[in-house]
Enzyme design. Structure first.
Site, short mmCIF file in Angstrom:
data_model
loop_
_atom_site.label_atom_id
_atom_site.label_comp_id
_atom_site.label_asym_id
_atom_site.label_seq_id
_atom_site.Cartn_x
_atom_site.Cartn_y
_atom_site.Cartn_z
CB THR A 554 -53.77 -7.27 41.15
OG1 THR A 554 -53.59 -8.55 40.36
CG2 THR A 554 -55.43 -7.32 41.18
CD GLU A 605 -49.13 -4.58 23.21
OE1 GLU A 605 -47.97 -4.45 23.60
OE2 GLU A 605 -49.16 -4.98 22.12
CB ALA A 610 -47.72 1.53 29.49
N GLY A 663 -46.34 8.64 41.21
CA GLY A 663 -46.87 7.27 40.59
C GLY A 663 -46.19 6.66 39.62
CD GLU A 666 -44.49 -2.26 39.41
OE1 GLU A 666 -45.27 -2.75 40.47
OE2 GLU A 666 -44.76 -2.31 38.53
CG ASP A 677 -40.79 -3.26 36.21
OD1 ASP A 677 -41.87 -4.10 36.26
OD2 ASP A 677 -41.04 -2.30 35.51
CE LYS A 681 -41.99 -3.05 32.11
NZ LYS A 681 -41.78 -1.25 32.46
#
Ligand code: ADP
Ligand code: ASP
Ligand code: MG
Length: 814
Positions: A554, A605, A610, A663, A666, A677, A681
């Site tokens: 989530t 990870e 990704a 997609g 977000e 975002d 990271k």
């Protein structure tokens, strides 16, 4: 001669009794002694009924009716009508006596051990009589013999002590002289010297059979039950348990002493000296090989033969400075317990002689405390010995094997397996025979302990991981699909058995202790109960499975805040949710520490790039002593997609819209476009490189106008993009004029991090970055000028799911 014993389930109803008949018929034509238990469950009903009667509770009458019903029904079904009347009248007359005895208890409001034995003996007396009449009616050369005429005991009702001299003589005399081929005997019952009914202890029909077998030097003792032999662990609790085909008397005795109920512990003793083999067979699967028990034949073979457990144990400890060096304390302690008829299941004594600790049955605790406190009253009053310490609701788990003594490291392996699974060990003991190592643990941990030990000692090759998956949207559903596709490969090649035990989305949640069928998870989930995050955690904790992994797919802060609970219960956490690692530094640090303390990996990870192995690579660099000088990276697949597609022929608004629809962003695109975002990271990479940093310390020069940043709906955001199209076109033009490309870059150097849009000139490592790819350059002490580069697809459900998958495999290899 052979002795066969059939347990309660084997004779529970007429259908089963017919199976027993076939087994007896196809056994040898030698003389047979057939010992039977009460019809399954009847002993418990008799004892409950008596309890109710003694409490002057009328409900005892329904117990009595149930007992009557089961026996009368059995006669009606097993015996031809023309033969029924004599049998019915004999049984009814027995039932009348039983009723009178119960009435007596009801009137006086009391149970005595003597009355209890008399009443409970009807279970076996009735079953054996009915079975013998059935055998006769079926044309077998069978007869009934009341074991109370053969087995003589003292008057310790409930668990009487056998007088072997008299018993052996009686059995020999009867069985050698009576000419019938088949002798049906009630198990469990005996009689005292003065002719009262006694019993041999719960589960004692096995013992009856062994006593008879030893008395007549039988060639074989067969114990017919409801499982196919003695298993490596109780098959009801450990699904992977396997039948042990051959085991020694001592091993069987040890396993049954520590709870393998399939054999009543005293059973071995009578046959051991005469070396009469025992076979345990399954009435419901008579062709299964079963377990053969003989003297030790396993020299040099497997070390651990089985794992068993005894529940309802309490630890009783006596300690105090007055115990050191004073002889006789242990003697007094054990004598006190023995005089109270309290059996000691396990003993440990600290080498300092400072304390003695014993394991006894929960039900004996109050009596034990009273007796021991009295016995050491003098020392306790003078504070030389502390008041007795009691800990209840414990269980003993024991590893058993004849060859354990010649192997080092078994106890280390046992305790580290339990430790890894957060099973707290309260006490340990190793028998002098070194045939067992036992650990006392909490009752709630039994299933987990047995299964992890079983996995460690018997399934060395396959490791089971139990997954609890929250979030089954884009990433989550791809993840479940990947597990389904890879299941066989994982099992065959990596020896990992992945099971999804629980799943939840924001609406519903579903659990299946045996693993959710991944072909049908969508419909299973839609029929599940209402989703509730606390209840989800409670269920995971309560199931208490070994190797549990919580998977968070989530983007919820609430879910991220629940990680500490999981880790504290030794449940590993794998997450693609960046919130936990990028919010407060204290939380991040806390999670790392909890993971270490509770031996539960916390892996994320997919928080950066990704499925790309960015964090793992960084961890390996740091772990091997390298130091990060600088990180430069393009970490937003979304922004990369946007700026790779944006030019003077399309509007910025349309490109962002397309990214959202495909997609690549977000659900709330401002999280990507504002740079938040990317800030998260680079923050995670900085922290993983060993730096204490918070998000507020990161510099972010937004390319978005403040007005777009301030919108509070997707609609308003997209409107503002339209309004500011000129500004975006200006950015594009500036880059084009210098032959550069626009890239959103994150950088960390000298303890400082920043993110922002940059014009990247031709020839730069970032210039040719395609689609939604990510790239990270690590400049380290080992890679000072030519950085270590990781590059590849950095967004999308499939690669993210495979990154989560990779984390799970890491846990499997942990
Ligand atoms: P019976 O009524 O035939 O005497 P029991 O119920 O006394 O049968 O014993 C059989 C049961 O013992 C099995 O159903 C199983 O649940 C239990 N059991 C416990 N440990 C073991 C083990 N290691 N191997 C086989 N069975 C076990
Ligand atoms: N019927 C007795 C009991 O349930 C004895 C036995 O079945 O072995 O304990
Ligand atoms: Mg039994």
């Amino acid at each position: 001669m052979k002795v066969l014993k059939f347990g309660g389930t084997s004779v529970a109803n007429p259908e089963n009794i017919n199976k027993v008949k076939s087994i007896v018929q196809s056994s040898s034509k030698d003389k047979l002694a057939v010992v039977v238990s009460a019809f399954g469950g009847i002993t418990d009903v008799l004892l409950n009924t008596l309890q109710q009667a003694s409490e002057q509770d009328d409900a005892y009458k329904s117990g009595l009716e149930l007992i009557e019903q089961r026996h009368i029904d059995a006669i009606k079904e097993l015996i031809p009508v023309q033969n029924q009347s004599t049998i019915l009248s004999k049984v009814k007359s027995d039932l009348n006596i039983l009723e009178t005895l119960l009435e007596g208890s009801f009137l006086i409001g009391e149970i005595t051990p003597k009355l209890s034995d008399k009443i409970v003996s009807y279970g076996e007396l009735l079953s054996s009589y009915i079975i013998s009449e059935f055998f006769k009616a079926e044309g077998l050369n069978a007869t009934f013999k009341d074991s109370r005429e053969l087995i003589i005991t003292d008057s310790s009702y409930g668990k009487a002590v056998v007088n072997f001299e008299k018993t052996d003589a009686n059995c020999k005399e009867y069985l050698e002289n009576d000419k019938h081929q088949i002798h049906i005997l009630p198990g469990f019952v005996a009689s005292s010297n003065d002719g009262n009914s006694t019993t041999l202890g719960r589960g004692g029909s096995d013992f009856t059979a062994a006593i008879v077998a030893a008395a007549v030097d039988a060639s074989l003792l067969e114990i017919w039950t409801d499982v196919s032999g003695m298993y490596t662990a109780n098959p009801k609790l450990v699904k992977q348990a396997k039948c042990v085909s051959h085991i020694s008397y001592e091993e069987a005795m040890e396993l049954s002493h520590f709870g393998a109920k399939v054999l009543y512990p005293p059973t071995i003793q009578p046959v051991l000296g005469k070396e009469i083999p025992i076979v345990i067979k399954n009435t419901f699967s008579p062709n299964d090989e079963g377990t053969l028990i003989t003297k030790n034949t396993n020299r040099g073979g497997k070390t651990v033969r089985g794992i068993s457990h005894v529940g309802n144990i309490s630890l009783l400890s006596l300690e105090g400075p007055g115990m050191i060096g004073i002889p006789g304390i242990s003697k007094r302690f054990f004598e006190t317990l023995s005089l109270e008829h309290i059996s000691v299941v396990l003993i440990t004594q600290a080498s300092s002689e400072h304390s003695i600790c014993v394991g006894i049955a929960d039900e004996d605790v109050d009596r034990a405390v009273e007796a021991v406190s009295k016995a050491f009253e003098y020392e306790m009053a003078r504070k030389k010995i502390k008041p007795v310490i009691v800990e209840k609701d414990l269980t003993i788990v024991a590893l058993v094997g004849d060859n354990m003594k010649s192997h080092q490291g078994l106890s280390g392996k046992m305790f580290s397996t339990l430790g890894k699974n957060n099973v707290n060990i309260r006490a340990i003991a190793q028998g002098a025979s070194e045939r067992n190592i036992s650990a006392v643990i909490k009752k709630a941990d039994v299933k987990k302990a047995l299964n992890s030990l079983h996995e460690e000692f018997f399934e060395e090759n396959i490791k089971q991981l139990n997954l609890f998956v929250m979030g089954v949207g884009n990433v989550g559903s791809r993840f479940l699909a990947q597990i389904r596709q890879q299941k066989k490969y994982l099992k065959d090649e990596l020896q990992l058995n992945l099971r999804v035990i629980g799943i939840s989305n924001s609406r519903t949640m579903a659990f299946d202790e045996n693993g959710i069928d991944l072909e049908a998870w969508e419909s299973i989930l839609s029929k599940g109960e209402k989703a509730n995050k606390e209840k989800f955690f409670d269920t995971v904790a309560h199931l208490n499975f070994r190797n549990s992994v919580f998977v968070d797919n989530t983007a919820s802060a609430e879910v991220a805040n629940s990680y500490p609970n999981y880790l504290k219960n030794s449940i590993s956490v794998v997450t693609c949710n960046k919130i936990a690692c990028s919010s407060d530094y204290a939380l991040y640090k806390d999670l790392k520490q909890l993971a270490k303390k509770y031996n539960a990996p916390f892996l994320f990870e997919t928080n950066v790039g990704a499925g790309l192995p960015i964090i793992d690579t960084l961890k390996n660099l740091i772990a091997s002593g390298d130091k990060v000088n600088k990180i430069q990276a393009v970490l937003s697949g979304s922004l990369n997609f946007v700026f790779n597609n944006f030019n003077d022929e399309v509007t910025f608004h349309d490109v962002v819209k397309q990214a959202q629809e495909e997609g690549y962003t977000e659900p709330d695109p401002t999280i990507d476009l504002s740079g938040i975002d990317v800030m998260r990271k680079i923050l995670i990479l900085a922290r993983e490189s060993g730096n204490q940093l918070d998000i507020e310390q990161i510099e972010n020069e937004s390319f978005l106008p403040q007005e777009s940043l301030d919108t509070n709906s997707n609609e308003a955001f997209f409107e503002s993009l339209k309004k500011h199209e000129d500004g975006f076109q200006e950015l594009f033009k500036e880059a084009k004029d210098t032959d550069s490309k626009l890239k959103y870059v994150a950088q960390f150097e000298n303890g400082k991090a920043k993110v922002g849009l940059q014009q990247i000139p031709k020839g730069h490592d970032f210039y040719n970055l395609e689609g939604s790819d990510n790239i990270v350059l690590f400049f380290t002490e080992r890679y000072p000028n030519q950085p270590m580069i990781i590059k590849g697809a950095g967004a999308g459900a499939d690669v993210t799911a495979s990154g989560i998958f990779a984390d799970i495999i890491r846990i499997g290899n942990f």
